[in-house]
Scaffold this motif. Structure first.
Motif, PDB file in Angstrom:
ATOM      1  N   HIS A   1       0.811  -1.222   0.000  1.00  0.00           N
ATOM      2  CA  HIS A   1       0.000   0.000   0.000  1.00  0.00           C
ATOM      3  C   HIS A   1       0.846   1.274   0.000  1.00  0.00           C
ATOM      4  N   GLY A   2       0.152   2.383  -0.185  1.00  0.00           N
ATOM      5  CA  GLY A   2       0.788   3.690  -0.189  1.00  0.00           C
ATOM      6  C   GLY A   2       0.799   4.335   1.184  1.00  0.00           C
ATOM      7  N   ALA A   3       1.213   5.584   1.233  1.00  0.00           N
ATOM      8  CA  ALA A   3       1.362   6.314   2.490  1.00  0.00           C
ATOM      9  C   ALA A   3       0.032   6.437   3.224  1.00  0.00           C
TER      10      ALA A   3
ATOM     11  N   ASN B   1      -2.625   9.904  12.720  1.00  0.00           N
ATOM     12  CA  ASN B   1      -1.751  10.608  11.780  1.00  0.00           C
ATOM     13  C   ASN B   1      -0.286  10.182  11.855  1.00  0.00           C
ATOM     14  N   ALA B   2       0.114   9.422  12.869  1.00  0.00           N
ATOM     15  CA  ALA B   2       1.526   9.041  12.989  1.00  0.00           C
ATOM     16  C   ALA B   2       2.025   8.265  11.768  1.00  0.00           C
ATOM     17  N   PRO B   3       1.286   7.261  11.261  1.00  0.00           N
ATOM     18  CA  PRO B   3       1.751   6.586  10.046  1.00  0.00           C
ATOM     19  C   PRO B   3       1.845   7.533   8.851  1.00  0.00           C
TER      20      PRO B   3
ATOM     21  N   GLY C   1       3.478  -0.992  11.838  1.00  0.00           N
ATOM     22  CA  GLY C   1       2.795   0.129  12.459  1.00  0.00           C
ATOM     23  C   GLY C   1       1.508   0.536  11.782  1.00  0.00           C
ATOM     24  N   HIS C   2       1.061  -0.244  10.782  1.00  0.00           N
ATOM     25  CA  HIS C   2      -0.175   0.034  10.054  1.00  0.00           C
ATOM     26  C   HIS C   2      -1.182  -1.087  10.301  1.00  0.00           C
ATOM     27  N   HIS C   3      -2.428  -0.691  10.560  1.00  0.00           N
ATOM     28  CA  HIS C   3      -3.552  -1.610  10.683  1.00  0.00           C
ATOM     29  C   HIS C   3      -3.224  -2.771  11.635  1.00  0.00           C
TER      30      HIS C   3
ATOM     31  N   ALA D   1      -0.794  16.967   7.445  1.00  0.00           N
ATOM     32  CA  ALA D   1      -0.874  15.639   8.065  1.00  0.00           C
ATOM     33  C   ALA D   1      -0.474  15.704   9.529  1.00  0.00           C
ATOM     34  N   ARG D   2       0.464  16.577   9.860  1.00  0.00           N
ATOM     35  CA  ARG D   2       0.918  16.722  11.249  1.00  0.00           C
ATOM     36  C   ARG D   2      -0.120  17.423  12.129  1.00  0.00           C
ATOM     37  N   THR D   3      -0.752  18.468  11.596  1.00  0.00           N
ATOM     38  CA  THR D   3      -1.516  19.370  12.450  1.00  0.00           C
ATOM     39  C   THR D   3      -3.031  19.230  12.356  1.00  0.00           C
TER      40      THR D   3
END
Length: 251
Positions: free
Chosen positions: A29-31, A171-173, A58-60, A134-136
């Protein structure tokens, strides 16, 4: 289609046990996404291939920590392939996943004689404003992304809901993945790739424009380009039948 875990990795599979006489399509998958992005491919191609879609660390369903570079992600994919005992693996990656596939082809050419690159590029720079969003304000980032990268005719509630399921809720990933993409660049190494490669590009992709796919096809010695008309960056979900047909035809 079944969901499972192995050695800390979560994944979807089209069959409970891979057939050693078939090729194994491994979808990456992508980002900020996860294995559910590929559900149409995992189920739709399972009658002719072993099909597996992986959750990156760290995903799903996969344990962490998150990888901070595309190279580290490629190492994690290789770890999963070895742990699962997969053979005749054909990696297929979209966007960031395509960058991971490029690293696999460059670092382990004998293990991956064939591969698929979808809506990706040899360099994946990220605009500072996108990374900051993405951070905020991750919720606003997700909503804006859908309208930015999906062409208007495909902006259906069904697709938005499916993408929501295939997108990481935290949002961390997203921050880790986008930062890794921003530092990824193998432009000068494409001619070294000796694998047979299918490049899939989408006509209306704004995130990784058509010219990115054309460059990959021009520079990789044994590459062929197929263009999915009318689709944007999420073409495997926007037009799954056409996307799957191109993969079937490649073999």
């Amino acid at each position: 289609m079944m969901s499972s875990r192995l050695n800390g990795f979560g994944f979807l599979a089209g069959q409970p046990h891979p057939d050693p006489h078939r090729k194994t399509l491994l979808f990456i998958h992508g980002a900020a996404q996860n294995s559910l992005f590929w559900k149409h491919q995992v189920s739709g191609l399972a009658s002719h291939f072993n099909t597996v879609a992986l959750d990156l660390p760290g995903h799903h369903q996969s344990k962490g920590p998150l990888c901070t570079t595309v190279e580290a992600m490629a190492s994690a994919v290789l770890e999963f392939v070895d742990a699962a005992g997969l053979s005749s693996v054909v990696p297929c990656g979209l966007s960031m996943g395509g960058g991971i596939v490029l690293r696999l082809l460059l670092d382990h050419p004998s293990r991956f004689p064939e591969a698929i690159l979808a809506n990706t590029g040899a360099r994946l720079k990220v605009l500072p404003d996108i990374l900051e969003a993405a951070r905020t304000n991750y919720d606003a980032y997700q909503k804006a992304l859908f309208h930015f990268v999906v062409p208007e005719p495909h902006r259906t509630p069904a697709l938005q809901a499916a993408l929501g399921t295939a997108t990481e809720p935290d949002n961390a990933p997203a921050v880790a993945d986008l930062s890794a993409c921003d530092s990824f660049d193998v432009m000068h190494m494409l001619t070294e790739i000796q694998s047979r490669v299918l490049v899939l590009a989408a006509e209306k992709d704004i995130s990784t424009p058509l010219k990115y796919g054309q460059l990959l096809s021009d520079k990789i010695p044994d590459a062929s380009l197929r263009i999915i008309q009318g689709c944007g960056h999420f073409s495997p979900m926007e037009s799954p039948e056409e996307f799957n047909n191109h993969i079937s035809a490649f073999f």
